[in-house]
Design a protein around this motif. Structure first.
Motif, mmCIF file in Angstrom:
data_model
loop_
_atom_site.group_PDB
_atom_site.id
_atom_site.type_symbol
_atom_site.label_atom_id
_atom_site.label_comp_id
_atom_site.label_asym_id
_atom_site.label_seq_id
_atom_site.Cartn_x
_atom_site.Cartn_y
_atom_site.Cartn_z
ATOM 1 N N ASP A 210 -0.719 -16.376 -8.857
ATOM 2 C CA ASP A 210 -1.238 -17.358 -7.913
ATOM 3 C C ASP A 210 -1.683 -18.639 -8.609
ATOM 4 O O ASP A 210 -1.709 -19.710 -7.996
ATOM 5 N N GLU A 243 9.858 -12.462 4.660
ATOM 6 C CA GLU A 243 10.158 -11.029 4.613
ATOM 7 C C GLU A 243 11.659 -10.783 4.722
ATOM 8 O O GLU A 243 12.209 -9.923 4.030
ATOM 9 N N CYS A 368 -0.117 -9.563 13.955
ATOM 10 C CA CYS A 368 -0.340 -10.062 12.585
ATOM 11 C C CYS A 368 -0.427 -11.582 12.559
ATOM 12 O O CYS A 368 -1.197 -12.148 11.779
ATOM 13 N N ARG A 423 -8.582 -7.746 7.202
ATOM 14 C CA ARG A 423 -9.019 -6.446 6.709
ATOM 15 C C ARG A 423 -10.544 -6.380 6.665
ATOM 16 O O ARG A 423 -11.206 -7.410 6.511
ATOM 17 N N ARG A 429 -8.485 -10.369 3.652
ATOM 18 C CA ARG A 429 -7.263 -11.141 3.874
ATOM 19 C C ARG A 429 -6.552 -10.671 5.132
ATOM 20 O O ARG A 429 -6.761 -9.549 5.588
ATOM 21 N N SER A 432 -0.592 -8.144 5.735
ATOM 22 C CA SER A 432 0.594 -8.670 5.070
ATOM 23 C C SER A 432 1.874 -8.416 5.855
ATOM 24 O O SER A 432 2.850 -9.153 5.707
ATOM 25 N N SER A 433 1.904 -7.396 6.704
ATOM 26 C CA SER A 433 3.114 -7.084 7.464
ATOM 27 C C SER A 433 2.740 -6.264 8.687
ATOM 28 O O SER A 433 1.614 -5.775 8.824
ATOM 29 N N GLU A 436 1.145 -2.579 8.623
ATOM 30 C CA GLU A 436 -0.288 -2.295 8.610
ATOM 31 C C GLU A 436 -0.811 -2.048 10.022
ATOM 32 O O GLU A 436 -1.754 -1.282 10.214
#
Length: 513
Positions: A210, A243, A368, A423, A429, A432-433, A436
């Protein structure tokens, strides 16, 4: 158990002057041990002298010492004259040898591929970053410890940070630890030991990537010029999501070696590749053929293969409307919603997600991507970006809106993040997809002791369509709520309205079976 020592991860300077003799190395090593326990110096001296004597007998130079050499020394049947007989794999002895090897690495006597500048400072910044991300003190200690362990393992394995892949992380997660760092336990316990190691390694790698200290994972995957150009085409020309690009490039990379010379590509090779991959992954037949067709069209657009090859793909048989949609009745839906307790942050968040799935039939990906600004509280609607990135407006039901308000008021952490759902543990954060969301649904079922029902987030979407049809809504209305492009997509739900089908079904023109 290995000896406790302060580990330095900085880049070592080369040894000044001529190559050091064994006596000079041992003396310098002992001077670095000042302050150790009484008697430790003599034991370390004996281990260092024994190791130097053994590698000289084996014809190994000091600069060539690595983990393989140390393991050979650990396991050798000792007949070294003038030294106490060494018992193979004796941890208390070999740990001192590894500490001596680490000392020579830090002094630059042994060259190591340390390609990250000021790694000690980077690890200190990493700890400060974990504090900033609101990790608990226990998590910070664990992640910092795993980062140091991973750095030590890379040095022992003579790996560069730039070259680390997911395969290396998997090897690190299960390695038999002989790393010269202090560890609470030398062996992994249960299923969670490798998971803890892998999670810690990925976390420090993500931190360094990052900050552009290491190349990002997608840059590592797409180092090949052809694959980089294909990635750019998917992103800029086709408008694919990150993705989708990851999935397509990952598949292309599997058979890219067979396509190094596109000019020699023919229909036979295309069919062999597709057939081989279908045999390996039988449930992804259609997707594999689609990815192959996309890459061949990319090659055609660059003039690297014959245009007629776009017609060389084997037909993939698709059976539409061959199965009934899985759905749950009203009582089951209400039981699932009631099982989401509101006494914890997890329960409050999960209830809001389940209500959006059940009342509006949102896809997992829609949830999401939901943002705070997508909710219009004055007019009572949601702005949803579904497939094709088309924005749609849906009415926000009262109970779903109340659950979201409760989540924002009591469960959502105060962070600078536009995504609605995050979360419940640091670093808070977004998901992510969509996988989850499916995991949340599965955990809701487990906590509520609910079984015998269709699983997955999409089952709520099927259930909503089924309830609307049985309540008298037309297929057009159902398609509007579910945001279907084609009426044919909605037609599948007509099969689940058994009473309506009985009214239009004709008698069987034969004997009763």
């Amino acid at each position: 158990m290995l000896s406790k020592t302060v580990v330095s991860f900085g880049r070592p300077d080369p040894w000044a002057g001529d190559a050091p003799t064994p006596d000079v190395l041992v003396a310098a090593f002992l001077s670095s041990l000042r302050g150790s326990a009484t008697g430790a110096g003599a034991l370390h001296k004996a281990a260092a002298r024994h190791f130097l004597f053994w590698i000289e007998r084996q014809g190994i130079t000091v600069s060539a010492v690595d983990d393989a050499v140390v393991r050979r020394f650990e396991e050798h049947a000792c007949r070294c004259q003038g030294f106490s007989r060494h018992q193979p794999n004796r941890p208390t002895f070999t740990s001192k040898v590894r500490r001596f090897v680490r000392f020579m690495e830090d002094q630059g006597v042994i060259t190591v591929p340390d390609d990250v500048e000021h790694l000690d400072a980077q690890l200190a910044d990493y700890a400060a970053f974990l504090v900033q991300e609101q990790y608990s003190a226990v998590s910070i200690k664990s992640y910092r410890s795993e980062a140091e362990h991973f750095a030590a393992w890379l040095r022992v394995s003579r790996l560069r940070w730039d070259d680390v892949t997911e395969e290396h992380v998997a090897r690190y997660a299960v390695h038999d630890c002989r790393c010269p760092v202090y560890r609470k336990r030398g062996t992994l316990i249960g299923h969670f030991g490798p998971l803890r190691r892998a999670r810690g390694a990925r976390r420090i790698l993500g931190f360094l990537r990052d900050r552009d200290i290491l190349p990002r994972a997608d840059q590592q995957i797409h180092r090949d010029d052809d694959l980089a150009a294909y990635t750019a085409r998917l992103k800029d020309h086709c408008g694919c999501s990150a993705e989708t690009i990851r999935r397509y490039c990952g598949e292309v990379k599997r058979w890219l070696p067979m396509l190094r010379d596109p000019a020699r590509l023919d229909a036979g090779l295309i069919r062999r590749i597709v057939s081989q991959r279908i045999a390996e992954v039988p449930g992804s037949t259609s997707l594999i053929a689609t990815i192959m067709r996309s890459y061949v069209r990319f090659l055609i657009s660059r003039g690297e293969c014959a245009p007629a090859l776009q017609h060389a793909f084997p037909a993939v048989r698709r059976f539409r409307l061959r199965t009934l949609p899985r759905y749950m009745d009203d009582a089951a839906i209400e039981k699932i919603i009631a099982s989401c307790g509101t006494g914890t942050a997890v329960g409050i968040r999960d209830k809001a997600i389940i209500l959006l799935l059940a009342r509006l039939g949102l896809r997992a990906g829609d949830i999401c991507q939901l943002r705070l600004i997508d909710i219009d509280w004055n007019d009572g609607y949601l702005r949803v970006r579904g497939k094709g990135r088309r924005p749609d407006r849906l009415p926000l039901p009262q109970d779903a809106g109340d659950a979201i308000l409760d989540y924002l008021d009591r469960a959502r952490p105060r962070i600078d993040e536009q995504r609605l759902f995050v979360r419940v543990q640091a670093p808070f954060r977004p998901f992510s997809s969509s996988a989850e969301i499916a995991g949340i649904v599965a955990r809701v079922f487990d906590r509520g002791g609910i079984g015998g029902l269709p699983t997955g987030a999409h089952a709520f979407r099927h259930s909503l369509a089924t309830r609307m049809l049985r309540a008298g809504a037309g297929l057009e209305s159902v398609g509007t709520i579910l945001r279907h492009r084609s009426p044919a997509t909605t037609a599948i739900y007509a099969k689940v309205d058994v009473p309506m089908l009985l009214k239009v079904a004709q008698d069987w023109p034969g004997d009763v079976a």
